[in-house]
Motif scaffolding. Structure first.
Motif, PDB file in Angstrom:
ATOM      1  N   ASP A   1       0.649   1.455  -7.415  1.00  0.00           N
ATOM      2  CA  ASP A   1       0.321   1.317  -6.001  1.00  0.00           C
ATOM      3  C   ASP A   1      -0.966   0.494  -5.955  1.00  0.00           C
ATOM      4  O   ASP A   1      -1.936   0.817  -6.630  1.00  0.00           O
ATOM      5  CB  ASP A   1       0.092   2.715  -5.405  1.00  0.00           C
ATOM      6  CG  ASP A   1      -0.349   2.607  -3.948  1.00  0.00           C
ATOM      7  OD1 ASP A   1      -1.337   3.267  -3.572  1.00  0.00           O
ATOM      8  OD2 ASP A   1       0.275   1.812  -3.229  1.00  0.00           O
ATOM      9  N   ARG A   2      -0.955  -0.582  -5.175  1.00  0.00           N
ATOM     10  CA  ARG A   2      -2.035  -1.573  -5.245  1.00  0.00           C
ATOM     11  C   ARG A   2      -2.777  -1.652  -3.913  1.00  0.00           C
ATOM     12  O   ARG A   2      -2.169  -1.832  -2.873  1.00  0.00           O
ATOM     13  CB  ARG A   2      -1.351  -2.899  -5.522  1.00  0.00           C
ATOM     14  CG  ARG A   2      -2.154  -4.126  -5.731  1.00  0.00           C
ATOM     15  CD  ARG A   2      -1.149  -5.250  -6.031  1.00  0.00           C
ATOM     16  NE  ARG A   2      -1.743  -6.524  -6.311  1.00  0.00           N
ATOM     17  CZ  ARG A   2      -2.088  -7.402  -5.371  1.00  0.00           C
ATOM     18  NH1 ARG A   2      -1.905  -7.096  -4.095  1.00  0.00           N
ATOM     19  NH2 ARG A   2      -2.633  -8.541  -5.687  1.00  0.00           N
TER      20      ARG A   2
ATOM     21  N   ARG B   1       3.855 -12.511  -2.798  1.00  0.00           N
ATOM     22  CA  ARG B   1       4.556 -11.221  -2.658  1.00  0.00           C
ATOM     23  C   ARG B   1       3.593 -10.102  -3.049  1.00  0.00           C
ATOM     24  O   ARG B   1       2.864 -10.240  -3.990  1.00  0.00           O
ATOM     25  CB  ARG B   1       5.761 -11.284  -3.609  1.00  0.00           C
ATOM     26  CG  ARG B   1       6.454  -9.982  -3.880  1.00  0.00           C
ATOM     27  CD  ARG B   1       7.537 -10.208  -4.928  1.00  0.00           C
ATOM     28  NE  ARG B   1       6.958 -10.365  -6.256  1.00  0.00           N
ATOM     29  CZ  ARG B   1       6.493  -9.347  -6.953  1.00  0.00           C
ATOM     30  NH1 ARG B   1       6.509  -8.151  -6.438  1.00  0.00           N
ATOM     31  NH2 ARG B   1       5.976  -9.541  -8.141  1.00  0.00           N
ATOM     32  N   PHE B   2       3.655  -8.971  -2.295  1.00  0.00           N
ATOM     33  CA  PHE B   2       2.852  -7.806  -2.672  1.00  0.00           C
ATOM     34  C   PHE B   2       3.738  -6.779  -3.333  1.00  0.00           C
ATOM     35  O   PHE B   2       4.950  -6.814  -3.189  1.00  0.00           O
ATOM     36  CB  PHE B   2       2.212  -7.189  -1.428  1.00  0.00           C
ATOM     37  CG  PHE B   2       0.969  -7.919  -1.044  1.00  0.00           C
ATOM     38  CD1 PHE B   2       1.012  -8.921  -0.097  1.00  0.00           C
ATOM     39  CD2 PHE B   2      -0.233  -7.653  -1.680  1.00  0.00           C
ATOM     40  CE1 PHE B   2      -0.143  -9.622   0.239  1.00  0.00           C
ATOM     41  CE2 PHE B   2      -1.374  -8.351  -1.348  1.00  0.00           C
ATOM     42  CZ  PHE B   2      -1.333  -9.329  -0.390  1.00  0.00           C
ATOM     43  N   LEU B   3       3.097  -5.834  -3.963  1.00  0.00           N
ATOM     44  CA  LEU B   3       3.886  -4.722  -4.570  1.00  0.00           C
ATOM     45  C   LEU B   3       4.464  -3.898  -3.439  1.00  0.00           C
ATOM     46  O   LEU B   3       3.767  -3.653  -2.487  1.00  0.00           O
ATOM     47  CB  LEU B   3       2.960  -3.856  -5.422  1.00  0.00           C
ATOM     48  CG  LEU B   3       2.415  -4.552  -6.664  1.00  0.00           C
ATOM     49  CD1 LEU B   3       1.585  -3.559  -7.476  1.00  0.00           C
ATOM     50  CD2 LEU B   3       3.555  -5.065  -7.518  1.00  0.00           C
TER      51      LEU B   3
ATOM     52  N   ILE C   1      -6.968   1.521 -12.275  1.00  0.00           N
ATOM     53  CA  ILE C   1      -7.630   0.348 -12.847  1.00  0.00           C
ATOM     54  C   ILE C   1      -8.277  -0.364 -11.655  1.00  0.00           C
ATOM     55  O   ILE C   1      -7.620  -0.585 -10.635  1.00  0.00           O
ATOM     56  CB  ILE C   1      -6.608  -0.597 -13.514  1.00  0.00           C
ATOM     57  CG1 ILE C   1      -5.831   0.118 -14.614  1.00  0.00           C
ATOM     58  CG2 ILE C   1      -7.306  -1.850 -14.062  1.00  0.00           C
ATOM     59  CD1 ILE C   1      -4.562  -0.588 -15.035  1.00  0.00           C
ATOM     60  N   VAL C   2      -9.566  -0.655 -11.768  1.00  0.00           N
ATOM     61  CA  VAL C   2     -10.268  -1.330 -10.676  1.00  0.00           C
ATOM     62  C   VAL C   2     -10.798  -2.675 -11.179  1.00  0.00           C
ATOM     63  O   VAL C   2     -11.486  -2.731 -12.203  1.00  0.00           O
ATOM     64  CB  VAL C   2     -11.455  -0.472 -10.152  1.00  0.00           C
ATOM     65  CG1 VAL C   2     -12.158  -1.185  -8.995  1.00  0.00           C
ATOM     66  CG2 VAL C   2     -10.969   0.912  -9.716  1.00  0.00           C
TER      67      VAL C   2
ATOM     68  N   TYR D   1      -5.603  -0.528  -8.693  1.00  0.00           N
ATOM     69  CA  TYR D   1      -4.226  -0.196  -9.093  1.00  0.00           C
ATOM     70  C   TYR D   1      -4.172   1.309  -9.338  1.00  0.00           C
ATOM     71  O   TYR D   1      -4.895   1.824 -10.206  1.00  0.00           O
ATOM     72  CB  TYR D   1      -3.847  -0.922 -10.377  1.00  0.00           C
ATOM     73  CG  TYR D   1      -3.858  -2.422 -10.265  1.00  0.00           C
ATOM     74  CD1 TYR D   1      -4.963  -3.175 -10.655  1.00  0.00           C
ATOM     75  CD2 TYR D   1      -2.751  -3.098  -9.743  1.00  0.00           C
ATOM     76  CE1 TYR D   1      -4.977  -4.556 -10.529  1.00  0.00           C
ATOM     77  CE2 TYR D   1      -2.752  -4.480  -9.618  1.00  0.00           C
ATOM     78  CZ  TYR D   1      -3.864  -5.200 -10.010  1.00  0.00           C
ATOM     79  OH  TYR D   1      -3.878  -6.561  -9.875  1.00  0.00           O
ATOM     80  N   ARG D   2      -3.365   1.986  -8.580  1.00  0.00           N
ATOM     81  CA  ARG D   2      -3.200   3.431  -8.755  1.00  0.00           C
ATOM     82  C   ARG D   2      -1.876   3.664  -9.480  1.00  0.00           C
ATOM     83  O   ARG D   2      -0.819   3.267  -8.993  1.00  0.00           O
ATOM     84  CB  ARG D   2      -3.186   4.105  -7.385  1.00  0.00           C
ATOM     85  CG  ARG D   2      -2.921   5.595  -7.415  1.00  0.00           C
ATOM     86  CD  ARG D   2      -2.645   6.114  -6.002  1.00  0.00           C
ATOM     87  NE  ARG D   2      -2.326   7.524  -5.976  1.00  0.00           N
ATOM     88  CZ  ARG D   2      -1.170   8.038  -6.344  1.00  0.00           C
ATOM     89  NH1 ARG D   2      -0.216   7.233  -6.811  1.00  0.00           N
ATOM     90  NH2 ARG D   2      -0.940   9.337  -6.290  1.00  0.00           N
ATOM     91  N   ILE D   3      -1.965   4.245 -10.665  1.00  0.00           N
ATOM     92  CA  ILE D   3      -0.764   4.462 -11.469  1.00  0.00           C
ATOM     93  C   ILE D   3      -0.564   5.962 -11.595  1.00  0.00           C
ATOM     94  O   ILE D   3      -1.501   6.696 -11.955  1.00  0.00           O
ATOM     95  CB  ILE D   3      -0.926   3.799 -12.846  1.00  0.00           C
ATOM     96  CG1 ILE D   3      -1.093   2.297 -12.651  1.00  0.00           C
ATOM     97  CG2 ILE D   3       0.254   4.092 -13.754  1.00  0.00           C
ATOM     98  CD1 ILE D   3      -1.993   1.635 -13.632  1.00  0.00           C
TER      99      ILE D   3
END
Lengths: 87, 87
Positions: free
Chosen positions: A72-73, A85-87, B5-6, B63-65
């Motif tokens: 998730d971005r 394009r975005f996630l 991740i930042v 980025y949230r994983i």
């Protein structure tokens, strides 16, 4: 396919090498950051070739994430990829 | 807990602001890159506070994983976090 994020730390006058290479596979989302979906074969090519581009004091980190759905971005501030394009 | 991740893109003379803030929560793994496991509450704090640190022409991507187990990390070249925990 897998989703990868590539970050690199190189001398400013050498980053173009990495930029021109990674652009063939991924989207340039921030200064030294690329991301995108690739095949395992492309990932192997990226791993091997980035190694040849680096000087000893430089580095690349490749985050391989099993699938886009696990990522998730959030973009805060100016997003240089507005048109992409975005996630 | 979630894994994040930042990456941030700021003027060189302003990066210390972000560095000092993110260090409280995450591991500094490369020039403008932090990563680590945080609570959802910490993630919200990081999202909100990084927004206040940025000038209009600067940006942060978070980025949230879902979990560490979805992330596979390859470091090529010099790893500035040699002494820290790896994924």
């Amino acid at each position: 396919m897998v989703y990868i994020i590539v970050v690199y730390d190189m001398r400013a006058d050498r980053t173009r090498l990495m930029l021109n290479f990674l652009r063939k596979y991924l989207t340039h989302v921030q200064n030294s950051v690329f991301e995108g979906e690739v095949t395992e074969g492309d990932l192997e090519t990226i791993r091997n070739h980035t190694q040849t581009l680096l000087n000893p004091d430089e580095s690349t980190i490749i985050y391989r994430i099993g699938s886009e759905k696990y990522v998730d971005r959030t973009v805060i501030g100016e997003d240089p990829t507005d048109e992409s394009r975005f996630l």
